[in-house]
Design a protein around this motif. Structure first.
Motif, short mmCIF file in Angstrom:
data_model
loop_
_atom_site.label_atom_id
_atom_site.label_comp_id
_atom_site.label_asym_id
_atom_site.label_seq_id
_atom_site.Cartn_x
_atom_site.Cartn_y
_atom_site.Cartn_z
N ILE B 86 0.82 -1.21 0.00
CA ILE B 86 0.00 0.00 0.00
C ILE B 86 0.85 1.26 0.00
O ILE B 86 0.67 2.14 -0.84
CB ILE B 86 -0.96 0.00 1.20
CG1 ILE B 86 -2.02 -1.09 0.99
CG2 ILE B 86 -1.62 1.36 1.37
CD1 ILE B 86 -3.00 -1.23 2.12
N ASP B 92 -4.01 -1.02 -4.45
CA ASP B 92 -5.27 -0.85 -3.71
C ASP B 92 -5.35 -1.86 -2.57
O ASP B 92 -4.80 -2.95 -2.64
CB ASP B 92 -6.46 -1.01 -4.64
CG ASP B 92 -6.60 -2.42 -5.14
OD1 ASP B 92 -7.41 -3.17 -4.55
OD2 ASP B 92 -5.87 -2.79 -6.08
N SER B 93 -6.06 -1.47 -1.55
CA SER B 93 -6.10 -2.21 -0.29
C SER B 93 -6.49 -3.68 -0.47
O SER B 93 -5.92 -4.57 0.16
CB SER B 93 -7.09 -1.52 0.64
OG SER B 93 -7.43 -2.35 1.70
N ASP B 94 -7.43 -3.92 -1.35
CA ASP B 94 -7.93 -5.28 -1.55
C ASP B 94 -6.85 -6.18 -2.16
O ASP B 94 -6.56 -7.26 -1.65
CB ASP B 94 -9.15 -5.22 -2.47
CG ASP B 94 -10.01 -6.44 -2.30
OD1 ASP B 94 -10.45 -6.69 -1.15
OD2 ASP B 94 -10.24 -7.13 -3.31
N THR B 95 -6.25 -5.71 -3.24
CA THR B 95 -5.18 -6.48 -3.89
C THR B 95 -3.99 -6.65 -2.95
O THR B 95 -3.39 -7.72 -2.87
CB THR B 95 -4.71 -5.76 -5.17
OG1 THR B 95 -5.84 -5.47 -5.98
CG2 THR B 95 -3.77 -6.64 -5.97
#
Lengths: 163, 163
Positions: B86, B92-95
């Motif tokens: 991050i 992005d946070s999800d990936t």
DNA sequence: ACAGTAAATTAGACCAGGCTAAAGATATTA
DNA sequence: TAATATCTTTAGCCTGGTCTAATTTACTGT
């Protein structure tokens, strides 16, 4: 269809052998991956079915155009990670290779791109160069003094001391 | 004895559930890891045998001291990688979470330490701060001009143009 | 040209880790 | 407290990936 980590390893190994030997034999792959010959045979049959490898029983091993493309992609990821581990994290070459070899199958392409962009960035910006100083962590190369401090660290300490 | 990636995932999931609920049930873990309940039962039996989890059939799930220690270690790695993806790569946070979750089982501790040291370094050195500029890659935060160039890039271009 | 050696394949087994379906245990609530 | 709903476990199956041992094929040197 997606390739498993294991199959990607086989494909990459074939690619690397072919790069130097033009013709690959099962034994080369087996030695490289540290598995039994029969495991290679097994993997080859799957890779042939998937159209990535040309191989008739007892014949030599080559890559189809599709296979070469896929293998290149994997080898490319490997290089990116290896580069990152060595030049950014100052990991020894052997460990760097092993780490690269395991994460190359897992990290999605967009993220690999970011690694590349990051490496480029570090190389282009002259403040980006850094080195590992035993016992004190990473330091910028630019203007490192006898205490292993870069210009920035030095200035900061000065400011802190004055305030 | 070594834990497989899969077992580490289970242990970590238990740890995370317990952090908020004090008592974990198999269903919580199953939902979290997106597997069948029976797979959780299966994993629990192994983890109990290895002395990492306390669990009698139909009873609640807790961690042994040993299990908590191991789980903490895994969760710590997860956080380090998540942080790196991050804050350094601007993923992005999800990936970032997904990537962290897959490599946390693979990267050896010494290398994780290097990631931490690197993160610390970037945060401490004021030239370390950087941001992601769409379409042009990472740039230093310090002295970014209206074209998204930092002081260094700007000077370099000037020099290049003059020579 | 053929015997001996090296390599490749097949056959058969094992293990990890997932699944489904069915049965057993526990909770809830009328 | 009985009926129902919800978990949990068991049993049995499947797949991927590995191995060893035995067999088949190809190569090589005399």
């Amino acid at each position: 269809m997606e390739l498993s980590s294991s199959l990607e390893d086989y494909l990459e190994a074939i690619y690397n052998v072919i790069k130097v030997k033009t013709a690959a034999r099962a034994t080369d792959i087996a030695k490289k991956l540290n598995v039994a010959n029969s495991s290679v045979t097994n993997a080859l049959q799957i890779l042939v079915k998937r159209g990535l490898v040309n191989h008739a029983p007892y014949d030599i091993i080559t890559l189809t155009p599709e296979g070469r493309k896929t293998a290149k992609q994997i080898a490319w990821k490997h290089e990116v990670f290896r580069d990152f581990f060595i030049t950014v994290l100052a990991i020894d070459s052997d460990t760097a290779n092993k780490c690269a070899c395991s994460i190359e199958h897992i990290i999605p392409d967009e993220v690999v791109e970011r690694f590349i962009q990051y490496l480029d960035f570090e190389r282009q910006c002259e403040y980006g160069g850094k080195r590992w100083v035993e016992g004190s962590g990473f330091k910028r190369n630019a203007g490192i003094n006898e205490n292993g401090q870069c210009e920035v660290c030095k200035e900061k300490q000065g400011k802190d001391a004055r305030s």
